[in-house]
Design an enzyme around this catalytic site. Structure first.
Site, PDB file in Angstrom:
ATOM      1  N   ARG A 117      -0.886  27.058  64.289  1.00  0.00           N
ATOM      2  CA  ARG A 117       0.489  27.178  63.817  1.00  0.00           C
ATOM      3  C   ARG A 117       1.402  26.224  64.585  1.00  0.00           C
ATOM      4  NH1 ARG A 117      -1.584  32.414  64.476  1.00  0.00           N
ATOM      5  NH2 ARG A 117      -1.723  33.635  62.543  1.00  0.00           N
ATOM      6  N   LYS A 163       0.077  34.373  67.392  1.00  0.00           N
ATOM      7  CA  LYS A 163       0.778  35.439  66.672  1.00  0.00           C
ATOM      8  C   LYS A 163       0.212  36.789  67.087  1.00  0.00           C
ATOM      9  CE  LYS A 163       2.446  36.519  62.037  1.00  0.00           C
ATOM     10  NZ  LYS A 163       2.416  36.128  60.609  1.00  0.00           N
ATOM     11  N   HIS A 181       2.580  23.821  58.256  1.00  0.00           N
ATOM     12  CA  HIS A 181       1.668  24.803  57.677  1.00  0.00           C
ATOM     13  C   HIS A 181       0.786  24.201  56.587  1.00  0.00           C
ATOM     14  CE1 HIS A 181       1.410  28.946  58.930  1.00  0.00           C
ATOM     15  NE2 HIS A 181       1.030  29.310  57.721  1.00  0.00           N
ATOM     16  N   ARG A 235      -2.556  23.590  57.957  1.00  0.00           N
ATOM     17  CA  ARG A 235      -3.285  24.850  58.154  1.00  0.00           C
ATOM     18  C   ARG A 235      -3.964  25.264  56.852  1.00  0.00           C
ATOM     19  NH1 ARG A 235      -3.238  29.130  61.809  1.00  0.00           N
ATOM     20  NH2 ARG A 235      -3.162  31.239  60.966  1.00  0.00           N
ATOM     21  N   HIS A 280      -6.454  35.252  62.211  1.00  0.00           N
ATOM     22  CA  HIS A 280      -6.015  36.368  61.379  1.00  0.00           C
ATOM     23  C   HIS A 280      -6.624  37.674  61.871  1.00  0.00           C
ATOM     24  CE1 HIS A 280      -5.148  33.561  57.722  1.00  0.00           C
ATOM     25  NE2 HIS A 280      -4.152  33.599  58.579  1.00  0.00           N
ATOM     26  N   TYR A 290      -7.549  32.147  50.731  1.00  0.00           N
ATOM     27  CA  TYR A 290      -8.026  30.770  50.607  1.00  0.00           C
ATOM     28  C   TYR A 290      -9.236  30.661  49.685  1.00  0.00           C
ATOM     29  CZ  TYR A 290      -4.801  29.767  54.363  1.00  0.00           C
ATOM     30  OH  TYR A 290      -3.660  29.634  55.110  1.00  0.00           O
TER      31      TYR A 290
END
Length: 352
Positions: free
Chosen positions: A187, A212, A282, A285, A308, A317
């Site tokens: 990120r 995150k 992003h 990413r 994640h 995805y």
């Protein structure tokens, strides 16, 4: 054409500071005296003491402050005065609110403003400031799971990566930044926090610290990205560094660590020059995850790369990994087979 920066003669090696905003015209908060702020501050201290990331703590604090202003306008000053009906009124207020440009708040924004209230009232009930939690049955807006708006092909990514003028110092730095974003899929904020010691070029790994959710993860970085980062560290970074104790890996023209908005503007500029009208950091990413899936990577490895917590977040995805689906469609759809058969019959008729 490559993005141009000022020539070296116009650059000065000094620390750059943003001008402070004038506070002469700032107005006091009319709800500052509302007793609900005492509970907000106590909740803020509790969350920080429990180890929540400061980003989470400050985001919650801003959302709760906004709610208290709304309560103050309606004469609500005690937690016991707030029922589920009051929270539902506030939820409708957010739904009907408009930005300065007249656009409504997105469902994601509404959800981000309501989620901190659920945590706040859960804490109030646990601390016996209220008899029951009025937010326990609050139904949040259902946020649609949207596909990424910008999906770059491998050729598109290569075009963006070739935009920086690598005959200049800042072009080498920018190429290293773009290569790192695409190779690792980290990120924007995670890249700004990278230090010299987080990237192991010999082993080809990157340690992402406090990602995150405040989680660390160790991920690989490709050989080509390593080569550009190594060239940047050896040739460019010593020229940019103003302080010897600056540990940030990527530095601005003023020798400072990148701020997330400044980095986003830099990447966005290269994307626009390459013909990509939307997106910024992003985009790389999304591209990394999609291209690895199309080349046969297991989705759980993609989950580990992206950091994640839930596999369902990564599964989006699989819906944009269109390469294999196109091959199956072309090989099995009856319209294509009928067209091929028709063409063969026509060729046979002409030959006879």
């Amino acid at each position: 054409m490559p993005v141009r920066h000022p020539p070296p003669a116009q650059r000065t090696k000094r620390a750059w500071c943003k001008p402070r905003a004038s506070t002469s015209n700032s107005r006091p908060d009319p709800a500052a005296a509302n007793p609900l702020h005492n509970y907000r501050r106590a909740f803020h201290e509790w969350a920080a003491a429990c180890g929540y990331s400061m980003t989470t703590v400050h985001t919650r604090d801003r959302s709760i402050t906004r709610f208290i202003r709304w309560c103050d306008e309606r004469g609500i000053t005690r937690p016991a005065d707030i029922s589920r009906a009051v929270l539902e009124r506030y939820q409708r207020h957010l739904f009907l609110s408009r930005k300065t440009d007249g656009a409504p708040l997105s469902l994601a924004t509404q959800q981000s403003l309501l989620n901190p209230l659920r945590a706040f009232f859960k804490w109030l009930a646990r601390e016996h400031h209220i008899l029951y939690n009025p937010a326990s049955e609050l139904i949040l807006p259902r946020q649609p799971r949207q596909l990424p708006k910008v999906l770059l092909s491998v050729q598109d990514v290569e075009a963006v990566l070739n935009e920086p003028d690598v005959s200049t110092a800042w072009g080498i730095r920018d190429r290293a930044i773009l290569e790192t974003l695409y190779s690792t899929g980290i990120r924007r904020m995670e890249l700004t926090r990278l230090t010299l010691y987080d990237v192991d070029l010999a082993q080809g790994t990157v340690m992402v610290r406090l990602g995150k959710g405040g989680k660390d993860r160790l991920i690989p970085i490709g050989r080509r990205a390593c080569a550009w980062v190594a060239r940047y560290v050896a040739e460019v970074r010593p020229e940019l560094a103003v302080r010897c104790d600056e540990l940030a890996l990527f530095l601005t023209d003023y020798g400072e660590a990148f701020q997330k908005n400044r980095l986003g503007d830099l990447v966005r500029r290269y994307l626009r020059h390459a013909g990509v009208s939307q997106g910024a950091c992003h985009v790389f990413r999304h591209a990394m995850a999609t291209h690895m899936l199309e080349n046969g990577a297991d989705i759980r490895f993609i989950q580990a790369m992206l950091g994640h917590s839930e596999l369902s977040t990564t599964q989006i995805y699989t819906q944009v990994s269109i390469g294999k689906l196109k091959e199956i469609h072309a090989a099995t759809h009856p319209a294509r087979l009928h067209k091929a058969d028709t063409g063969s019959a026509a060729d046979t008729a002409e030959a006879s």
